[in-house]
Write an enzyme that holds these catalytic residues in place. Structure first.
Site, PDB file in Angstrom:
ATOM      1  N   THR A 106       0.847  -1.190   0.000  1.00 32.16           N
ATOM      2  CA  THR A 106       0.000   0.000   0.000  1.00 32.16           C
ATOM      3  C   THR A 106       0.888   1.247   0.000  1.00 32.16           C
ATOM      4  OG1 THR A 106      -0.109  -0.118   2.413  1.00 32.16           O
ATOM      5  CG2 THR A 106      -1.915  -1.130   1.167  1.00 32.16           C
ATOM      6  N   TYR A 107       0.262   2.410  -0.040  1.00 35.22           N
ATOM      7  CA  TYR A 107       0.994   3.683  -0.179  1.00 35.22           C
ATOM      8  C   TYR A 107       2.014   3.843   0.937  1.00 35.22           C
ATOM      9  CZ  TYR A 107       1.740   8.577  -1.409  1.00 35.22           C
ATOM     10  OH  TYR A 107       2.298   9.764  -1.806  1.00 35.22           O
ATOM     11  N   MET A 108       3.232   4.265   0.559  1.00 42.28           N
ATOM     12  CA  MET A 108       4.344   4.224   1.512  1.00 42.28           C
ATOM     13  C   MET A 108       4.628   5.569   2.180  1.00 42.28           C
ATOM     14  SD  MET A 108       5.199   4.523  -1.738  1.00 42.28           S
ATOM     15  CE  MET A 108       5.822   5.982  -2.538  1.00 42.28           C
ATOM     16  N   ARG A 109       3.790   6.572   1.989  1.00 46.21           N
ATOM     17  CA  ARG A 109       3.972   7.843   2.706  1.00 46.21           C
ATOM     18  C   ARG A 109       2.779   8.032   3.648  1.00 46.21           C
ATOM     19  NH1 ARG A 109       6.037   9.036  -2.477  1.00 46.21           N
ATOM     20  NH2 ARG A 109       8.272   9.531  -2.379  1.00 46.21           N
TER      21      ARG A 109
END
Length: 716
Positions: A106-109
């Site tokens: 999933t989105y890493m930020r």
């Protein structure tokens, strides 16, 4: 079952033995009522305890329970990848970006530790399949983000989908670095939904008497894990320092002790008397600096990697291994900011600025009103009291007149010169240097590879007394300043030495390849100082100049430049000759490849022959397919195949450079364009203020830690 126990002396005659915390960090003296055993005293006591028995005076057993760690956020992923894989924040985010783009995570930020219900179900199902029902608790675990400023738009970083694929299932689809990071994310996510680790902690006290009837007491502690729970899937790494014999590098490690009972007699097999020096605080690494920024509420998930890169690109820190070593430029910047703009680099100011920018993003604060009051002053919510103090414009305007540039660029050292004179480090136009005994005292450049805390008195004296390679050739008849030949970073050169405070700019010129610093004459030096030479004016009105560049002699007309044969030609080329050269078609072909500087062997990944070559931007290593520049601290003569393979692997992990797409043209009315320009300027100012303050805070934190590192205390 172990049969021996290693214990540490804690008291002598009912007085506690001094440890590191009992020494004044400024003076090194013992504080409080404790026994200070120096190494000689410890050896004497060990001799008096030789062959004596000790008795188990106390055995304390307590249940041990450890809950699993929350799933990864951006910062904790960067920290763990730094500790376990040795990666920089930038490398971690590059690899995570590829995993995300390919649909593996999933989105890493994100700074949220929350997991969606489908992720919880997937993690629990995988833990049950791999480890059994006993390793999965009856209730699902839910984690709350501790940071009050966290943005919950994205869930924690986890394997993608409603059914996780194991690292083994993806191994054939992932590059080596991608596999290692995915495995770390998968382990942490699955472990977050597993049962607690359970065991027993044991503390033991051992009492004895020396040959001279001194009462001594030793202590030992251990841990036995009876049910590993989540530790089956994931073990946390140590933040700082190497592992010891007792703990294999993790707070979750099992440290077993033999079964002992109160009153039991033990034989003394070995007594070690070791001198001990209290260690200074460890230098920041990228993971530990990210942790500190997060703790202070500074930065956002998307900014940590760029902050780490910025403080290195600007020369505020350089890497020594994994440690971030501040430069003297960083100390000068911190001096300037703390003396004249303390309000802007206060930790609370930066954290509150983040909060107010969040409110602007959430629509509860008007950005134009806030930014106007922040910059011009007012009674609104200018962050950190900036608006109430007259606004950023007034604060900066007032302070600029007060700044003593020489003062903020002078860093006093504890070390003194050969005669005991005071020594300061200064950041000059050509890099940092030492100056001893005031303005007229000797000065010497500080080598690039010396960290600030390595400038001991011995090192300072060595640098000041080293024979100088500078040689004065005469006096420049044009300016009246001395002409000196020096050894520079890019080779020897001649320059005029301009006194500090003078408005004259120094004239410089690199030596030709046929010249040497030992034999160059004053006449040749004056000729070099005439470069670049104006050859004449072309018919189109543009001036033609002859210059000596990094890649050899050339002539230049506007943006067009052409190489010329021979450095001496710089002084003799005529206007007609120059025009004839520019009239010829420009050669686009590359020169023949130069011979490698060094051959290292085969790359362990690609098996291609690795060589060191000289490139346009300095030396680099290549395996024939991938090129990687040497970094600060790498040397052509001493670089190994292992270090070269590491540089090449890092370069491959970053992937090929991509060109930015050209922006689409758009038409707008004059009024619309004006509004868009104002909007961009507002956003740019807010972003620049936030970025500058955050980078300054990171620099300040790193420089502060180095100052503490410079004073180790011997505790005996």
């Amino acid at each position: 079952e172990p049969t021996t126990v290693r214990a540490k002396l804690v008291s002598v005659d009912d007085s506690r033995v001094a440890t590191g915390k009992d020494f004044d960090p400024a003076t090194g003296r013992v504080t409080g009522e404790v026994v200070h055993l120096d190494e000689a005293g410890a050896r004497g006591l060990a001799a008096r305890l030789e062959g004596r028995q000790v008795t188990v005076s106390r055995v304390d057993e307590k249940p041990y329970r450890r809950r699993p760690y929350a799933p990864f956020t951006t910062s904790t992923l960067q920290m763990d990848a730094g500790r376990k894989l040795g990666w920089s924040s930038a490398q971690t985010m590059r690899v995570a970006q590829r995993l995300y783009e390919n649909g593996h995570i999933t989105y890493m930020r994100t700074d949220s530790t929350n997991l969606s219900q489908e992720a919880i179900n997937a993690a629990r199902q995988q833990a049950r399949e791999l480890y059994g029902d006993a390793y999965v608790p009856a209730e699902a675990r839910r984690y709350k983000t501790k940071n009050k400023g966290a943005q919950e738009a994205h869930e924690a970083i986890r394997p993608a989908g409603d059914s996780f694929r194991t690292p083994g299932q993806l191994a054939s689809q992932l590059a080596r670095d991608e596999f290692r990071l995915y495995e770390l994310i998968w382990q942490r996510t699955v472990a977050s939904q597993m049962a607690d680790a359970v065991g027993q902690t044991v503390s033991i006290r051992l009492a004895g008497r020396s040959a001279t009837d001194e009462a001594v007491e030793f202590t030992a502690s251990g841990r036995t894990i009876t049910f590993p729970g989540f530790l089956k899937a994931y073990v946390e790494s140590r933040d700082e320092g190497p592992a010891t014999d007792d703990d294999n590098g993790s707070d979750d490690a099992e440290r077993r002790l033999p079964r002992l009972e109160r009153g039991q007699q033990l034989d003394t097999r070995e007594l070690d008397a070791k001198g001990h020096t209290t260690s200074p605080p460890a230098r920041y690494t990228e993971p530990s600096l990210v942790a500190r920024l997060e703790e202070l509420g500074i930065g956002r998930p998307s900014t940590y990697a760029s902050i780490m890169q910025t403080i290195q690109d600007r020369g505020y820190v350089w890497k020594k291994g994994n440690s971030l070593v501040p430069t003297f430029i960083a100390f000068a910047v911190v001096n300037l900011l703390e003396q004249h703009f303390a309000q802007l680099v206060d930790y609370d100011f930066t954290a509150s600025l983040e909060e107010e920018l969040d409110e602007i993003a959430g629509g509860t604060l008007q950005r134009v009103d806030w930014l106007t009051e922040f910059y011009f002053g007012g009674e609104g919510r200018g962050s950190g009291g900036i608006a109430e103090s007259g606004g950023l414009k007034q604060i900066v305007g007032q302070r600029l007149e007060e700044i003593d540039a020489r003062g903020v660029n002078s860093i006093p050292l504890r070390a003194t010169g050969p005669s005991g004179e005071a020594v300061v480090a200064r950041v000059g136009r050509y890099g940092p240097y030492l100056q001893a005994g005031g303005e007229d005292g000797p000065r010497v450049s500080i080598p690039e590879d010396i960290a600030p805390d390595e400038l001991t008195r011995e090192k300072v004296i060595e640098l000041l007394e080293a024979p100088s390679s500078d040689r004065e050739l005469g006096t420049d008849p044009e300016s009246g300043h001395p002409v000196v030949v020096k050894a520079g970073r890019y080779g020897p050169y001649v320059t005029t030495v301009v006194p500090e405070g003078s408005k004259d700019a120094p004239r410089t010129g690199s030596l030709f390849s046929s010249m040497s610093p030992e034999t160059i004459t004053f006449e040749d030096a004056l000729k070099l100082l005439t470069l670049p030479r104006t050859v004449g004016t072309a018919p189109d009105g543009e001036e033609i100049q002859a210059l000596n560049g990094r890649y050899g002699p050339y002539i230049k007309k506007g943006t067009d430049s052409r190489s010329i044969e021979g450095e001496e030609k710089l002084f003799t080329v005529t206007l007609d000759e120059a025009l004839a050269i520019f009239a010829q078609p420009k050669q686009r072909g590359r020169r023949a490849a130069a011979a490698p500087l060094k051959e290292l062997g085969a790359d362990p990944v690609t098996e291609g022959p690795v060589t060191v070559r000289e490139g346009r931007f300095g030396p680099y290593v290549t395996d024939g397919e991938t090129n990687a520049s040497l970094r600060k601290g790498d040397d052509v003569e001493t670089i190994t195949i292992e270090r070269a393979a590491e540089l090449l692997a890092d370069r491959r992990a970053r992937g090929p450079a991509t060109k930015k797409k050209a922006a689409k043209k758009a038409t707008a009315t004059k009024a619309t364009a004006k509004r868009a320009t104002a909007k961009r300027a507002t956003a740019k100012k807010a972003t620049a203020t936030k970025a500058t303050a955050t980078t300054a805070i990171a620099t300040k934190a790193t420089a502060k830690k180095s100052a503490a590192t410079a004073a180790p205390v011997t505790a005996g």
